[in-house]
Design an enzyme around this catalytic site. Sequence first.
Site, PDB file in Angstrom:
ATOM      1  N   GLY A 244       0.549  -1.377  -0.182  1.00 57.40           N
ATOM      2  CA  GLY A 244       0.037  -0.224  -0.310  1.00 57.40           C
ATOM      3  C   GLY A 244       1.034   1.716   0.421  1.00 57.40           C
ATOM      4  O   GLY A 244       1.080   2.270  -1.073  1.00 57.40           O
ATOM      5  N   ILE A 470      -1.894  -4.740   5.231  1.00 54.08           N
ATOM      6  CA  ILE A 470      -0.552  -4.176   3.869  1.00 54.08           C
ATOM      7  C   ILE A 470      -0.227  -5.472   3.320  1.00 54.08           C
ATOM      8  O   ILE A 470       0.795  -4.319   2.355  1.00 54.08           O
ATOM      9  CB  ILE A 470      -1.082  -3.119   3.551  1.00 54.08           C
ATOM     10  CG1 ILE A 470      -0.141  -1.985   4.847  1.00 54.08           C
ATOM     11  CG2 ILE A 470      -2.583  -1.914   3.997  1.00 54.08           C
ATOM     12  CD1 ILE A 470       0.601  -0.278   4.957  1.00 54.08           C
ATOM     13  N   GLY A 471       0.669  -6.152   4.541  1.00 51.12           N
ATOM     14  CA  GLY A 471       1.936  -6.408   3.982  1.00 51.12           C
ATOM     15  C   GLY A 471       2.818  -6.649   5.526  1.00 51.12           C
ATOM     16  O   GLY A 471       3.602  -7.096   5.303  1.00 51.12           O
ATOM     17  N   ARG A 631       8.164  -1.168  22.381  1.00 51.54           N
ATOM     18  CA  ARG A 631       8.138  -2.951  22.285  1.00 51.54           C
ATOM     19  C   ARG A 631       7.558  -3.369  21.299  1.00 51.54           C
ATOM     20  O   ARG A 631       6.553  -2.866  20.213  1.00 51.54           O
ATOM     21  CB  ARG A 631       7.030  -3.494  23.206  1.00 51.54           C
ATOM     22  CG  ARG A 631       6.569  -4.363  23.643  1.00 51.54           C
ATOM     23  CD  ARG A 631       6.597  -4.300  24.752  1.00 51.54           C
ATOM     24  NE  ARG A 631       6.353  -6.137  25.909  1.00 51.54           N
ATOM     25  CZ  ARG A 631       5.121  -7.030  25.780  1.00 51.54           C
ATOM     26  NH1 ARG A 631       4.802  -6.089  26.360  1.00 51.54           N
ATOM     27  NH2 ARG A 631       5.273  -7.543  26.246  1.00 51.54           N
ATOM     28  N   GLY A 705       4.749   1.276  17.151  1.00 52.39           N
ATOM     29  CA  GLY A 705       4.942   1.006  15.487  1.00 52.39           C
ATOM     30  C   GLY A 705       5.755   1.440  14.974  1.00 52.39           C
ATOM     31  O   GLY A 705       6.807   2.481  15.218  1.00 52.39           O
ATOM     32  N   GLU A 708       6.880   2.867   9.124  1.00 52.03           N
ATOM     33  CA  GLU A 708       7.552   4.053   8.501  1.00 52.03           C
ATOM     34  C   GLU A 708       8.587   4.515   8.617  1.00 52.03           C
ATOM     35  O   GLU A 708       9.447   4.947   8.139  1.00 52.03           O
ATOM     36  CB  GLU A 708       6.621   5.434   8.615  1.00 52.03           C
ATOM     37  CG  GLU A 708       5.198   4.758   8.073  1.00 52.03           C
ATOM     38  CD  GLU A 708       3.854   5.652   8.054  1.00 52.03           C
ATOM     39  OE1 GLU A 708       3.724   6.078   8.443  1.00 52.03           O
ATOM     40  OE2 GLU A 708       3.736   5.885   6.360  1.00 52.03           O
TER      41      GLU A 708
HETATM   42 MO1  MOS Z   1       1.326   4.994   5.598  1.00 49.84          MO
HETATM   43  S1  MOS Z   1       1.868   6.558   4.071  1.00 49.84           S
HETATM   44  O1  MOS Z   1       0.212   6.377   6.346  1.00 49.84           O
HETATM   45  O2  MOS Z   1       0.327   4.259   4.399  1.00 49.84           O
END
Ligand code: MOS
Length: 754
Positions: A244, A470-471, A631, A705, A708
């Site tokens: 994605g 999304i993978g 974590r 998370g 990114e």
């Molecule tokens: Mo991300 S750039 O919020 O899929």
Amino acid sequence: MEKYIGTGASRIDGRAKVTGAAKYAAEFNTPGLAHGFVVTSSIAKGHIVTIDASAALRMAGVLDVLSHENRPSMALNDDAYGDDAAPKGSPFRPLYDDRVVFSGQPVALVLAEEAEIARYAASLVRVEYEQEPHATDLSGPHEDVVLVPTDQPPESIFGPQHPRGDALAAFAAAAVRHAGEYSTPIEHHNPMELFATTVVWEGARKLTVHDKTQGVQNVQRYVCSVFELASEDVRVTSAYMGGGFGIGLRPQYQVVLAVLGALALERSVRVVLTRQQMYGLGYRPAMIQKIELGATREGTLDAIAHDAVTVTSQYEDFYRQETGWSGLLYKSPNALYQHRLARLDLPTSCDMRCPSAATALFALESAMDELAVTLELDPLELRRRCYSDRDQHGNRPYSSKNLHACYEQGAEAFGWAKRSPAPRSMREGKELVGWGMGTGIWEALQVPISVRIVLSANGHAEVSSAASDIGTGTYTIMAQVAADMLGLPIESISVRLGDSTLPQSPLEGGSWLAASVSNGIVTTAQAIREEVLRLASAMPDSPLAGLGTDEVELADGRLVSKRDGSRGVSISDAMRHGGVERIDQLKTTKFDDDYSKAHNAHAAVFAEVKVDEELGVIRVTRVVSAVAGGRILNAKTAHSQIMGAVVWGIGMALHEQTVLDHRFGRVMNADLAEYALPVNADVHDVKVIFVEEQDATINGLGVKGLGEIGIVGVAAAIANAVYHATGTRVRDLPITLDKLIRTDQQIAQSSTSQ
Ligand code: MOS
């Protein structure tokens, strides 16, 4: 008791994916399926005068050709075309009217019995246009490019950013100054899976829409409002996605076209974009960024000024907080930002993996490297001296920030201490060797989410939410967390995602889903535990009688006292005794975000390049990425996330750029042959380190998370390594070999003329 969280559990959806059992949007078959092929505009701006579809319509197997002239009705007002990720403006409406606002815009849809017939017939559709002058060049003649200041501080999901002090005066008075302009090109997402939608006509304007999207409920609401369909008549699914990266956050035009086709034919319709057509969707905006740094001789910052111009369309103002990262990351009493938008005749730009930070930190971390050179200071030492323990925007503490450990552990693993400081001072055969580093930062976001858990008396649990995977491994981390919270083996957990009829979920994006959904599971599992306790306590001579919910836990198929594990009741006994076959709980988790603490993930990236001195060919031979992301839920999928992001960072540094022919306002390299991406031969030794980072306040599990953070800082680390290897500073991505060779010639010329 936790058995699964943090381990490298293999993907629970892995088998379905490698055997082909996992179905993607274009793989759903249904009787009577018709196929649509998109005709796109060849001009960048103007009007459609005529569309001659007669030759296409004469072909056997062609069912219809839809355009703005004959399509089924669509909503009239802008609001209907909004979506959860829409920026301010007037959203693009596919096949709505005769206006052309970018090259590659859909202007007609050919519907046929076979995909190949539709594709060939599309080549027979003749479109005549009335052209208007267009502007697509960010660095083109100034009168062509309208620069619009964005709101200050921007309306951003990333929280407030305010200028502070008097950055210009501090810069002017600073003992040491650096100013540089950095540019980055348009980049396209290029997920492996093409954008596609299969609409199943269920009769009487009832639709099941299998779409490629990062948000099924977003698409469901959008389709209902654009086509004025009843909410209960439209179901959207996206159980699996072949990548994605942000381009699936907003509904893309193929879903509109597929629904238009289905409504026109009253049949099921599939529309699949070609790779070339994918370059008519959103993109990472090109940017020109100016960074000014004023520093003391000791290497602390007095002033940071960050000015950015980023690209958007003429009809929507997309931007993120490109400039704000600079003032956030490092300690500086003075900071100033200016952000302007260049409205061009292109589609609206959009989020792409780590939007704004990936590009902003290329500029900032290149500038910091240049400042280190001026100060004759080790670049890592400069970062240490500018280190900030408080968020500089709001003078807030961080919920946790272990960037120090990223610097230390990354440097140690890389062998940074052995770096020889002077450029061109390291060499191996005919290759120059360079070592560079960069910092990464991203916001650790979390958003409200609902999770349902159905626990059966036979010891199986189903966990569901309308989220998408999304993978990244969402299925797997959900199963791990549920297994631990319910005290069941992971094999006894099934996970359902990607269906708009499931409990409410936000878009899968912004790296917020892992934190949101895992804590959502904790909340719902607690409700399950309460219910099991209620049933267990009601049993005659219950060993758990009188215990509160916090005094018991689910482990190994039993509800047991936390204090005395021998006191317990099996879940199935408790349920059977209570005459209950299923315990079904649905809970919504909200996150208390009062901005009293800053929530960020951090990374330190170290890169080694080897540059062929004669040819300018660059190889990224080693990368160490040390990440502080709270974590880690799954050691294996987390590693994959950072690994993939590093590979993309290599692409950003050396390969990726969308090239426009500005005479036509058209992408010239709209395929995987001409749009260069890193391949296996470009990726050598990549080491990923997760530093320990406990975060007691961000959320119950301490999760931040990781989708990114891994890309941020990579391009700068590589650019800085290229400088260290060659003595040539390239401030314009990607660093292709011509930029090194050309600059070398210029250096040679300037030295002969002296
Ligand atoms: Mo991300 S750039 O919020 O899929």
